[in-house]
Write a protein that holds these residues in place. Sequence first.
Motif, PDB file in Angstrom:
ATOM      1  N   GLY A   1     -10.687  -3.580   1.517  1.00  0.00           N
ATOM      2  CA  GLY A   1      -9.573  -3.133   1.688  1.00  0.00           C
ATOM      3  C   GLY A   1      -8.832  -2.323   1.121  1.00  0.00           C
ATOM      4  N   SER A   2      -7.363  -1.767   1.191  1.00  0.00           N
ATOM      5  CA  SER A   2      -7.035  -0.665   1.033  1.00  0.00           C
ATOM      6  C   SER A   2      -5.498  -0.547   1.208  1.00  0.00           C
ATOM      7  CB  SER A   2      -6.849   0.422   1.616  1.00  0.00           C
ATOM      8  OG  SER A   2      -6.453   1.545   1.079  1.00  0.00           O
ATOM      9  N   TYR A   3      -4.729  -0.499   0.017  1.00  0.00           N
ATOM     10  CA  TYR A   3      -3.641  -0.196  -0.225  1.00  0.00           C
ATOM     11  C   TYR A   3      -2.708   0.747   0.061  1.00  0.00           C
ATOM     12  CZ  TYR A   3      -4.552  -4.479  -3.955  1.00  0.00           C
ATOM     13  OH  TYR A   3      -4.416  -4.908  -4.388  1.00  0.00           O
TER      14      TYR A   3
ATOM     15  N   SER B   1      -0.161   6.990   2.453  1.00  0.00           N
ATOM     16  CA  SER B   1      -0.988   7.151   1.332  1.00  0.00           C
ATOM     17  C   SER B   1      -1.909   5.643   1.460  1.00  0.00           C
ATOM     18  CB  SER B   1      -0.394   7.263   0.506  1.00  0.00           C
ATOM     19  OG  SER B   1       0.244   6.148  -0.198  1.00  0.00           O
ATOM     20  N   TYR B   2      -3.335   6.014   1.123  1.00  0.00           N
ATOM     21  CA  TYR B   2      -4.084   4.626   1.519  1.00  0.00           C
ATOM     22  C   TYR B   2      -4.759   5.013  -0.218  1.00  0.00           C
ATOM     23  CZ  TYR B   2      -4.031   4.159   5.722  1.00  0.00           C
ATOM     24  OH  TYR B   2      -3.636   4.037   7.255  1.00  0.00           O
ATOM     25  N   SER B   3      -5.136   3.832  -0.649  1.00  0.00           N
ATOM     26  CA  SER B   3      -6.026   3.994  -1.987  1.00  0.00           C
ATOM     27  C   SER B   3      -6.199   2.788  -2.598  1.00  0.00           C
ATOM     28  CB  SER B   3      -4.256   4.303  -3.351  1.00  0.00           C
ATOM     29  OG  SER B   3      -3.612   3.272  -3.419  1.00  0.00           O
ATOM     30  N   ARG B   4      -7.162   2.141  -3.663  1.00  0.00           N
ATOM     31  CA  ARG B   4      -7.183   1.606  -3.927  1.00  0.00           C
ATOM     32  C   ARG B   4      -6.730   0.534  -5.359  1.00  0.00           C
ATOM     33  NH1 ARG B   4     -10.820   0.679  -8.521  1.00  0.00           N
ATOM     34  NH2 ARG B   4     -10.850   2.714  -9.130  1.00  0.00           N
ATOM     35  N   GLN B   5      -6.083   0.968  -5.716  1.00  0.00           N
ATOM     36  CA  GLN B   5      -5.072   0.486  -6.720  1.00  0.00           C
ATOM     37  C   GLN B   5      -3.370   1.015  -6.669  1.00  0.00           C
ATOM     38  OE1 GLN B   5      -7.081   0.923 -10.872  1.00  0.00           O
ATOM     39  NE2 GLN B   5      -7.707   2.483  -9.640  1.00  0.00           N
ATOM     40  N   LEU B   6      -2.969   0.059  -6.094  1.00  0.00           N
ATOM     41  CA  LEU B   6      -1.329   0.269  -5.401  1.00  0.00           C
ATOM     42  C   LEU B   6      -0.507   1.224  -6.387  1.00  0.00           C
ATOM     43  CD1 LEU B   6       1.126   0.045  -3.334  1.00  0.00           C
ATOM     44  CD2 LEU B   6       1.421  -2.389  -4.635  1.00  0.00           C
ATOM     45  N   TRP B   7      -0.845   1.150  -8.077  1.00  0.00           N
ATOM     46  CA  TRP B   7      -0.234   1.410  -8.682  1.00  0.00           C
ATOM     47  C   TRP B   7       0.369   2.664  -9.089  1.00  0.00           C
ATOM     48  CZ3 TRP B   7      -1.815   3.981 -12.748  1.00  0.00           C
ATOM     49  CH2 TRP B   7      -3.351   4.666 -12.702  1.00  0.00           C
ATOM     50  N   VAL B   8      -1.195   3.476  -8.418  1.00  0.00           N
ATOM     51  CA  VAL B   8      -1.411   4.664  -8.627  1.00  0.00           C
ATOM     52  C   VAL B   8       0.062   5.684  -8.079  1.00  0.00           C
ATOM     53  CG1 VAL B   8      -2.568   6.827  -7.994  1.00  0.00           C
ATOM     54  CG2 VAL B   8      -3.631   4.837  -9.210  1.00  0.00           C
ATOM     55  N   THR B   9       0.825   4.599  -6.259  1.00  0.00           N
ATOM     56  CA  THR B   9       0.878   5.430  -5.669  1.00  0.00           C
ATOM     57  C   THR B   9       2.448   5.393  -6.289  1.00  0.00           C
ATOM     58  OG1 THR B   9      -0.584   5.279  -3.734  1.00  0.00           O
ATOM     59  CG2 THR B   9       2.078   6.010  -3.047  1.00  0.00           C
ATOM     60  N   GLU B  10       2.483   3.629  -6.490  1.00  0.00           N
ATOM     61  CA  GLU B  10       3.747   3.187  -6.894  1.00  0.00           C
ATOM     62  C   GLU B  10       4.443   4.106  -8.304  1.00  0.00           C
ATOM     63  OE1 GLU B  10       4.273  -1.196  -5.690  1.00  0.00           O
ATOM     64  OE2 GLU B  10       3.521  -0.826  -8.144  1.00  0.00           O
ATOM     65  N   LYS B  11       3.246   4.458  -9.361  1.00  0.00           N
ATOM     66  CA  LYS B  11       3.582   5.393  -9.946  1.00  0.00           C
ATOM     67  C   LYS B  11       3.716   6.973  -9.398  1.00  0.00           C
ATOM     68  CE  LYS B  11       1.886   6.815 -14.691  1.00  0.00           C
ATOM     69  NZ  LYS B  11       0.487   6.502 -16.202  1.00  0.00           N
TER      70      LYS B  11
END
Length: 316
Positions: A180-182, A265-275
């Motif tokens: 899956g992906s965030y 955006s798609y990412s393995r870790q949500l915190w990256v986009t949030e930051k």
Amino acid sequence: MSCPVISQAAIAPLSRSATFLLLEVSDTLDSINTIRSTLSGISGLAKNIAIRDPGSSFSCTVGIGSDAWDVLTELPRPAELRPFPVISGNVHTAVSTPGADLLFHIRADRRDLCFEFERQLMVRLGDSVSVVDETVGFRYFDARDLLGFVDGTANPVGPDVSASVLVEECDEGSSTSIGGSYCVVQKYVHDLNGWNALSAEEQESIIGRTKFDNVELDDAAAGAQKSHKTLNTIEDDVGVEQAILRDNMPFGTPGSKEFGTYFISYSRQLWVTEKMLQRMFVGDPPGKHDRILDFSTPLTGATFFVPSAKVLDDLG
């Protein structure tokens, strides 16, 4: 390790056209059953549309929001899945859109295929959902946004794509997150008159790249105003740069003077986009917000988890 399950089309190639459809779920039992049945049949519906032009790169990616996850799946929650946060800076605010329970990211090189998929999808869903937002995007020249700059230059490529986008390990003991992906979406409208009143050099300093040939500019000195490019460069605690996959698209209608960019955006870790968003709206250091926000205003903000294709198939 590589994902042992089939993922959705989060890492599909860039397309010429896209529809971004946000839906709110009705919480009646009949509605929930209709939605589950529809989601479990998404792969079949997509195949029926894609076969009309196998070269059109048709795909549909489905995301499920935080409030809808427990209702629709009855599966363990992905560890980072949470509502999109309101981010308030001194000048600009990233808004959070209520009721954004489902995302359908519909992509193809032909607008008519996106239209036909969405038409058949909404017939199946019927009164079980209501539309929160519907935006039609298009690829603009050589992957530029309406501000005139190439968009998505920092996207990962090759084997780095899956590593940046897809969950590859059990998420707090839950194998349902694997593959899956965030996903985070925001709909921005631009003040093109204000933007175009700037010189090319001023625009380039805001973006952090040259406008014509897309060459990266040097970072600002420590403590100075950072460019959009620099504010969106994120490192983890040990200094390793983290990437997300963007599939942004312009949208707009010149007759109504609406011009914008749909950020996704798609990412393995949500915190990256949030930051990234925290640095844009609050600033780094705080108070020095991303100057692109002086010309780009977010109208929506929502977060989803894009489960594997198997999770969707099993919902019915």
